[in-house]
Structure formats: structure tokens, C-alpha cells
Design an enzyme around this catalytic site. Sequence first.
Site, PDB file in Angstrom:
ATOM      1  N   GLY A 269      -3.792 -11.494   9.385  1.00 53.04           N
ATOM      2  CA  GLY A 269      -3.272 -10.207   8.907  1.00 53.04           C
ATOM      3  C   GLY A 269      -4.263  -9.551   7.986  1.00 53.04           C
ATOM      4  O   GLY A 269      -5.449  -9.881   8.013  1.00 53.04           O
ATOM      5  N   ASN A 270      -3.798  -8.625   7.179  1.00 51.10           N
ATOM      6  CA  ASN A 270      -4.675  -8.001   6.194  1.00 51.10           C
ATOM      7  C   ASN A 270      -3.846  -7.572   4.990  1.00 51.10           C
ATOM      8  O   ASN A 270      -2.630  -7.777   4.961  1.00 51.10           O
ATOM      9  CB  ASN A 270      -5.433  -6.821   6.815  1.00 51.10           C
ATOM     10  CG  ASN A 270      -4.482  -5.801   7.407  1.00 51.10           C
ATOM     11  OD1 ASN A 270      -3.715  -5.182   6.692  1.00 51.10           O
ATOM     12  ND2 ASN A 270      -4.509  -5.645   8.732  1.00 51.10           N
ATOM     13  N   PHE A 271      -4.500  -6.996   3.982  1.00 48.50           N
ATOM     14  CA  PHE A 271      -3.846  -6.742   2.698  1.00 48.50           C
ATOM     15  C   PHE A 271      -3.067  -5.419   2.647  1.00 48.50           C
ATOM     16  O   PHE A 271      -2.607  -5.025   1.591  1.00 48.50           O
ATOM     17  CB  PHE A 271      -4.890  -6.741   1.572  1.00 48.50           C
ATOM     18  CG  PHE A 271      -5.539  -8.084   1.366  1.00 48.50           C
ATOM     19  CD1 PHE A 271      -4.777  -9.181   0.993  1.00 48.50           C
ATOM     20  CD2 PHE A 271      -6.898  -8.255   1.556  1.00 48.50           C
ATOM     21  CE1 PHE A 271      -5.362 -10.422   0.798  1.00 48.50           C
ATOM     22  CE2 PHE A 271      -7.498  -9.492   1.366  1.00 48.50           C
ATOM     23  CZ  PHE A 271      -6.726 -10.579   0.988  1.00 48.50           C
TER      24      PHE A 271
END
Length: 397
Positions: free
Chosen positions: A208-210
Site C-alpha cells: 500500500g502507501n501512506f
Amino acid sequence: MLAGKHIILGITGGIAAYKSATLIRLLVKKGAEVQVVITPSGKEFITPVTLSTLSGKPVISEFFTANTGEWHSHVDLGLWADAMVVAPATACTIGKMAHGIADNMLVTTYLSAKAPVFVAPAMDLDMMAHPSTTANLALLRSYGNIIIEPAAGELASHLIGKGRMEEPERIVEILEQFFSRRQPLAGKKMLITAGPTYERIDPVRFIGNFSTGKMGYALADAAAELGADVTVVSGPVSVTPRNASVKVVSVESARQMLEACEKVWPDSDIAVMCAAVADYAPLHPADSKIKREGHDIPTIELTKNPDIAATLGVGKRPDQTLVGFALETDNEEFNAQSKLKSKNLDMIVLNSLRNPQAGFATDTNQVTIFKADGTRADFPVKPKTELAFDIINTMID
Ligand code: CTP
């Protein structure tokens, strides 16, 4: 402008509560329906009898009416309102609103309110200038609340400074301006992607990512306020829209996001691709948890995810507008301009990760916008809630 509008007037315990009587009179004169919600200490400063006589409605202060046991639903009240005005707003109530300390009817109503909230602080100059008040007001702004700045003048303490609640006449004017605002997106259907995507490695892990979805949801609220019929296709986030009319379709992966967007896009006038879509996904996600003991270090083979913006760009009709975002760390402008062309976008919003006040998880952002017609617009660091209006206004300009 105010005729028929439902206004919740939240009154807290400050000397300026005497101005609430005038505020109610002015609102009622303009044809608004006013429901007063007062904190327990507010009643020390102005009597509910005065307020209910002027508003023509019983004043609500407690969760229950003591003698009948009737419950006052802060949820219903929150849905009834076209606007909530907290005037005067003490430092205490501002702090409770900022941090969700819902120990009275006013704050529970605030937390349930889907309508725009206006906050008119009133306090002594030192309280007003305290970093705690400044930080709490910044939090309220970041929630999309509108702060009606107090004026400078003589205060109840006889000191001179900033902290005097804005005059009722001016508060009414601000409300009138708000309700008369143009709705340039009325009748337009708008698709917004928001948040990250999660690409499953196994049932408990993902790539995923932030991204937190704050910018996408701020855009959705702003667009709805400007009259658009908004659908957000959202990856996993903890934010929710403030505007009750915004529809949310929740998805997890890039493929699911594409599928949801392809359903909505043909019927949309505008699409804003704000999601931070994962570019790659595990090719063979495991059906059961990958164990540590007794196994070699796993290698996760990746496959390329579909490019949602580019896919919508391929089928874009001349009557449709497609807006993308670019999050860059290097060669920002060049990369943003390339994406504008390669994805067949009409506009791209560039945010640089080099600026600590811009990008993921912050309440502020700083962007430069490039349009397909060759124009550009630069914006200073601003709360995402404000920037959302700039982005939309640039798009329709
Ligand atoms: N985007 C998308 N689908 C993808 C990747 C990106 O719809 N699979 C959209 C984003 O929502 C954004 C724009 O494309 O509006 C640019 O996203 P960005 O991540 O900056 O660029 P990429 O095309 O992924 O290129 P790179 O990661 O190499 O910079």
C-alpha cells in the site's frame, strides 16, 4: 437567502452570549428557523426563556427533558440543520469541538452535524492568543469549519485586544453570503478517486502507501458544496465526507477501483483522480498466511496494475473533463506535464513531496496546476479544505 433555512445556534458560557438574543432576532426576521442548543454554563449568561421566546422553539440543553424523559436526538438535529453557528464559542467549547469531547448536547450535535459549521470565538485576548486556542482553531479549520474571526476592541476584562465576538449583524451577513454562493457545479456529476489502494500479498498483508484520502475527501466536500452530485470511489481510509450528499463506493485494490470507476465514468461530467493507486500488485496472492518458520525468504512476483486515469482518458468524450494528480519527488514539472499528455487529462495537480507541508497525511498541501490549454497556476501552502476550492475553481475557470 436565509428564508426557510434551518439554523442551529450553539451558545456557550461567555459574556458575549448577550449578543445571541440579537442574533436570533435578526435570523428569525430573515425567515430562518433557529434552534438554540446551549451549554450548561451558557445558561449562566443568558436565560433559556429569553432565547426560546425569540426563537419560538424550546431551547435544548440536556440530552433528556427531566420531567418527561423525552430524548433530544443530536443526530436528528444534526441532519435537520442547513448550518450550525456556535456563537459565542468559548476556548473550552472550541477545545472540546476540536478533540471530540462530547460531554454536552452542543458538542454531540456538532459531531453529528452534516451541515457547514460556523464558529464565532469570544474570549479574553490572552486566551485567544494562547497556542492551545490557535491549534484548536486550526483543527476546526482543517475539519472544514468556518471561523468567524473575533474583532479587536474592549473586552469584558476591560483589556483591549482581539477576542470580541463578531457583531450579530456581521454574522448574519456571513451566513447570507454563504447561502448565496454560486453553485457552478449544479447539475454536474462528478467522480473522485481517493485514498490508497491495498494489493493483497496474503490474507493479512498488503502492498500500500501512506495516502490518507484527506485531499480527495476535501475535494468531494467542496464539489458537493458547489452543487455537484459527487461519487467518491475510495480505497481504505478512515476519513468520511462531511457533506451528507457525497456517495462513497469503498474498494480495496486498484483493479476494484478501476471496475467501480468504469461503472460511474460514462455517466459523469467530471472525474478527478486523486487516489494514490499502487502501480504493482502481487501476481499470486497467497490464500493463507505466509509463515515465517520453515520457509525460505519469499519472493513476491509483481504484476502491473491498470492505470485508471489513463483508461478513463482513452474513452473520454469531448463533454467530459478528466483531472489527475501527480505526486513527484524529482523533475516535478516535467513529469507532471508528461502525465497530463500521456493520460489524456485536461488538468493535472502537482504536489511535490519535497515540501514537508504538502503530500500524504498532512492537513495542508501546496500545489501547482497545469492545464491542457497550456496555462499554469501556483498556489501557496493552504489547508486541503481550502485548496479543494482552488482546484475546482481552476478546473472550471
Ligand atoms: N493513477 C491511476 N492509476 C494508476 C496510477 C496512477 O489512476 N495505476 C492516477 C493517479 O490517481 C493520478 C495520476 O494517475 O491522478 C498520476 O499518478 P502518479 O502515481 O503520480 O503517477 P504514475 O502514473 O503512477 O507514475 P509514477 O508512479 O511512475 O510517477
